[in-house]
Design a protein around this motif. Structure first.
Motif, PDB file in Angstrom:
ATOM      1  N   LEU A 132       0.854  -1.187   0.000  1.00  0.00           N
ATOM      2  CA  LEU A 132       0.000   0.000   0.000  1.00  0.00           C
ATOM      3  C   LEU A 132       0.892   1.240   0.000  1.00  0.00           C
ATOM      4  CD1 LEU A 132      -2.921   1.118   0.276  1.00  0.00           C
ATOM      5  CD2 LEU A 132      -2.564   1.072   2.757  1.00  0.00           C
ATOM      6  N   LEU A 133       0.854   1.990  -1.085  1.00  0.00           N
ATOM      7  CA  LEU A 133       1.709   3.158  -1.253  1.00  0.00           C
ATOM      8  C   LEU A 133       0.890   4.442  -1.242  1.00  0.00           C
ATOM      9  CD1 LEU A 133       4.061   1.909  -4.127  1.00  0.00           C
ATOM     10  CD2 LEU A 133       4.601   2.058  -1.674  1.00  0.00           C
ATOM     11  N   GLY A 134       1.529   5.522  -0.855  1.00  0.00           N
ATOM     12  CA  GLY A 134       0.985   6.852  -1.023  1.00  0.00           C
ATOM     13  C   GLY A 134       1.813   7.599  -2.052  1.00  0.00           C
ATOM     14  N   MET A 135       1.535   8.870  -2.207  1.00  0.00           N
ATOM     15  CA  MET A 135       2.276   9.696  -3.158  1.00  0.00           C
ATOM     16  C   MET A 135       2.258  11.138  -2.676  1.00  0.00           C
ATOM     17  SD  MET A 135       1.415  10.533  -7.144  1.00  0.00           S
ATOM     18  CE  MET A 135       0.159  11.717  -6.633  1.00  0.00           C
ATOM     19  N   GLY A 136       3.397  11.810  -2.795  1.00  0.00           N
ATOM     20  CA  GLY A 136       3.471  13.223  -2.442  1.00  0.00           C
ATOM     21  C   GLY A 136       3.181  14.112  -3.638  1.00  0.00           C
ATOM     22  N   ASP A 137       2.992  15.388  -3.377  1.00  0.00           N
ATOM     23  CA  ASP A 137       2.745  16.344  -4.460  1.00  0.00           C
ATOM     24  C   ASP A 137       3.946  16.491  -5.387  1.00  0.00           C
ATOM     25  OD1 ASP A 137       0.079  17.058  -3.871  1.00  0.00           O
ATOM     26  OD2 ASP A 137       0.739  18.395  -2.276  1.00  0.00           O
ATOM     27  N   ASP A 138       5.113  16.029  -4.935  1.00  0.00           N
ATOM     28  CA  ASP A 138       6.304  16.060  -5.786  1.00  0.00           C
ATOM     29  C   ASP A 138       6.474  14.776  -6.586  1.00  0.00           C
ATOM     30  OD1 ASP A 138       6.936  14.320  -3.748  1.00  0.00           O
ATOM     31  OD2 ASP A 138       8.833  15.279  -3.190  1.00  0.00           O
ATOM     32  N   GLY A 139       5.500  13.860  -6.463  1.00  0.00           N
ATOM     33  CA  GLY A 139       5.575  12.610  -7.214  1.00  0.00           C
ATOM     34  C   GLY A 139       6.397  11.528  -6.551  1.00  0.00           C
ATOM     35  N   THR A 141       7.021   8.348  -3.998  1.00  0.00           N
ATOM     36  CA  THR A 141       6.272   7.281  -3.358  1.00  0.00           C
ATOM     37  C   THR A 141       7.249   6.502  -2.501  1.00  0.00           C
ATOM     38  OG1 THR A 141       4.632   5.525  -3.712  1.00  0.00           O
ATOM     39  CG2 THR A 141       6.549   5.536  -5.184  1.00  0.00           C
ATOM     40  N   ALA A 142       6.739   5.854  -1.421  1.00  0.00           N
ATOM     41  CA  ALA A 142       7.639   5.397  -0.348  1.00  0.00           C
ATOM     42  C   ALA A 142       8.498   6.623  -0.001  1.00  0.00           C
ATOM     43  CB  ALA A 142       8.425   4.171  -0.762  1.00  0.00           C
ATOM     44  N   SER A 143       9.829   6.467   0.107  1.00  0.00           N
ATOM     45  CA  SER A 143      10.676   7.660   0.247  1.00  0.00           C
ATOM     46  C   SER A 143      11.593   7.797  -0.959  1.00  0.00           C
ATOM     47  CB  SER A 143      11.490   7.606   1.550  1.00  0.00           C
ATOM     48  OG  SER A 143      10.705   8.039   2.644  1.00  0.00           O
ATOM     49  N   LEU A 144      11.061   7.482  -2.115  1.00  0.00           N
ATOM     50  CA  LEU A 144      11.811   7.629  -3.370  1.00  0.00           C
ATOM     51  C   LEU A 144      11.564   9.035  -3.894  1.00  0.00           C
ATOM     52  CD1 LEU A 144      10.952   4.138  -4.916  1.00  0.00           C
ATOM     53  CD2 LEU A 144      12.820   4.754  -3.354  1.00  0.00           C
ATOM     54  N   PHE A 145      12.404   9.970  -3.435  1.00  0.00           N
ATOM     55  CA  PHE A 145      12.201  11.391  -3.709  1.00  0.00           C
ATOM     56  C   PHE A 145      12.939  11.843  -4.962  1.00  0.00           C
ATOM     57  CE2 PHE A 145      11.275  11.289   0.841  1.00  0.00           C
ATOM     58  CZ  PHE A 145      10.180  12.143   0.936  1.00  0.00           C
ATOM     59  N   PRO A 146      12.302  12.683  -5.782  1.00  0.00           N
ATOM     60  CA  PRO A 146      13.032  13.276  -6.910  1.00  0.00           C
ATOM     61  C   PRO A 146      14.177  14.130  -6.386  1.00  0.00           C
ATOM     62  CG  PRO A 146      10.900  14.369  -6.590  1.00  0.00           C
ATOM     63  CD  PRO A 146      10.912  13.179  -5.681  1.00  0.00           C
ATOM     64  N   GLY A 147      15.311  14.036  -7.060  1.00  0.00           N
ATOM     65  CA  GLY A 147      16.456  14.843  -6.671  1.00  0.00           C
ATOM     66  C   GLY A 147      17.357  14.218  -5.637  1.00  0.00           C
ATOM     67  N   SER A 148      16.934  13.120  -5.009  1.00  0.00           N
ATOM     68  CA  SER A 148      17.783  12.471  -4.013  1.00  0.00           C
ATOM     69  C   SER A 148      18.983  11.818  -4.687  1.00  0.00           C
ATOM     70  CB  SER A 148      16.993  11.416  -3.249  1.00  0.00           C
ATOM     71  OG  SER A 148      17.870  10.622  -2.478  1.00  0.00           O
ATOM     72  N   LEU A 149      20.143  11.942  -4.050  1.00  0.00           N
ATOM     73  CA  LEU A 149      21.351  11.337  -4.606  1.00  0.00           C
ATOM     74  C   LEU A 149      21.247   9.818  -4.654  1.00  0.00           C
ATOM     75  CD1 LEU A 149      24.107  13.525  -2.878  1.00  0.00           C
ATOM     76  CD2 LEU A 149      23.311  13.650  -5.246  1.00  0.00           C
ATOM     77  N   ALA A 150      20.441   9.248  -3.767  1.00  0.00           N
ATOM     78  CA  ALA A 150      20.321   7.785  -3.707  1.00  0.00           C
ATOM     79  C   ALA A 150      19.236   7.251  -4.632  1.00  0.00           C
ATOM     80  CB  ALA A 150      20.042   7.351  -2.267  1.00  0.00           C
ATOM     81  N   LEU A 151      18.523   8.123  -5.340  1.00  0.00           N
ATOM     82  CA  LEU A 151      17.371   7.671  -6.114  1.00  0.00           C
ATOM     83  C   LEU A 151      17.762   6.678  -7.204  1.00  0.00           C
ATOM     84  CD1 LEU A 151      14.323   7.888  -6.616  1.00  0.00           C
ATOM     85  CD2 LEU A 151      14.804   9.772  -8.203  1.00  0.00           C
ATOM     86  N   GLY A 152      18.851   6.945  -7.908  1.00  0.00           N
ATOM     87  CA  GLY A 152      19.265   6.051  -8.985  1.00  0.00           C
ATOM     88  C   GLY A 152      19.486   4.629  -8.491  1.00  0.00           C
ATOM     89  N   LYS A 153      20.156   4.498  -7.359  1.00  0.00           N
ATOM     90  CA  LYS A 153      20.383   3.164  -6.795  1.00  0.00           C
ATOM     91  C   LYS A 153      19.073   2.546  -6.328  1.00  0.00           C
ATOM     92  CE  LYS A 153      23.051   0.636  -3.330  1.00  0.00           C
ATOM     93  NZ  LYS A 153      23.979   0.729  -2.163  1.00  0.00           N
TER      94      LYS A 153
END
Length: 233
Positions: A132-139, A141-153
Motif C-alpha cells: 500500500l503506497l501513497g504519493m506526495g505532491d512532488d511525485g 512514493t515510499a521515500s523515493l524522492f526526486p532529486g535524491s542522490l540515492a534515487l538512482g540506486k
C-alpha cells in the motif's frame, strides 16, 4: 496503462470502506493458500482513516505480517514516526495480534540501519501480498524522492530487494525506504491518494516521462505487478 485499475470515490470514508474490504480479501486468501499473509503500508496523513477501518476487519490477524514501505530516521515514539502511526491507528483491537516488523533500528546511522532493516524484512513472507503506497505532491512514493542522490540506486532493478538510506531535498529527516526491487516483490500494489492536487500529479505521472522527475512512475509504468489506484477528493 490498461494494467492500472482506477477506483474513484466521493469521499475518503467511502474509499476507506471499499479499500479495507479489498485488502481483507487479499490477506484472507493468502492465509488460506499459504498459511500467512504480508502487508506493506505507508505513513503520512492519508492512510489513517483506512487503518482505523482495516483494524476492525474479521481476519486471523495472528497470521498477518505488517511492515513499512519507508520510515523517517527518528525515534519510534516521535510524532514523525510511521511506526508510531501504524501502532496507534492499525495495530489495535483485533489487529494487535499481527506481527509487525519496523524499519527504524538501533544502528547509529541510516546507512548502517538499511542493512539491519533489510535483514529484518526477511522475516516477512515474500512476495508481499499487498503493498500500500501513497504519493506526495512532488511525485515521490515510499521515500523515493526526486532529486535524491540515492534515487538512482533505489530504482536500479539489478539491486536485490531491500532497504536503502535516502534523503529528500525538501522533506525533513533522513529516511529508510524499500527500494524498487522490494516494492515489486509483491502480488499487488495499491496507490492510495486523496485530494485534487494529487489527482493532477497522478495524471502527469501516467504520461511518459523521466522516472527521476516523478518517481511514482516506477510503479505506474511497470507491468510485472497488478496495480490499483484508489482516489477520493
Amino acid at each position: 496503462m490498461s494494467w492500472v485499475h482506477e477506483h474513484r470515490f466521493p469521499d475518503s470514508l467511502a474509499l476507506a470502506h471499499a479499500l479495507s474490504g479489498e485488502i481483507k480479501v487479499d490477506l484472507e486468501e493468502a492465509i488460506q493458500e499459504r498459511g500467512a499473509a504480508s502487508l506493506v503500508v505507508s505513513g503520512g496523513r492519508t492512510p489513517a482513516r483506512l487503518f482505523e477501518q482495516l483494524r476492525g476487519e474479521a481476519l486471523d490477524w495472528s497470521k498477518v505480517w505488517i511492515t513499512l514501505a519507508d520510515e523517517r530516521w527518528v525515534e519510534t515514539t516521535a510524532a514523525a514516526s510511521n511506526e508510531k502511526l501504524v501502532r496507534e491507528t492499525l495495530l489495535t483491537g483485533p489487529a494487535a495480534a499481527a506481527h509487525f516488523v519496523g524499519l527504524k533500528n538501533p544502528a547509529p546511522a541510516p546507512e548502517a540501519g538499511a542493512d539491519w532493516a533489510t535483514r529484518a524484512l526477511t522475516r516477512v513472507p515474500h512476495p508481499f501480498d499487498v503493498v500500500l503506497l501513497g504519493m506526495g505532491d512532488d511525485g515521490h512514493t515510499a521515500s523515493l524522492f526526486p532529486g535524491s542522490l540515492a534515487l538512482g540506486k533505489a530504482l536500479d532493478r539489478s539491486v536485490p530487494p531491500g532497504c536503502i538510506a535516502i534523503n529528500s531535498l525538501t522533506a525533513p529527516h533522513a529516511r529508510l525506504s524499500l527500494n524498487l526491487s522490494a516494492l515489486l516483490d509483491s502480488r499487488r500494489i495499491i496507490l492510495h491518494i486523496e485530494g485534487e492536487s494529487k489527482w493532477q500529479v497522478y495524471q502527469r505521472a501516467k504520461a511518459a516521462g523521466p522516472v527521476a522527475e516523478l518517481p511514482v512512475r516506477s510503479v505506474l509504468h511497470q507491468k510485472e505487478v497488478p496495480m490499483d489506484v484508489y482516489w477520493a477528493p
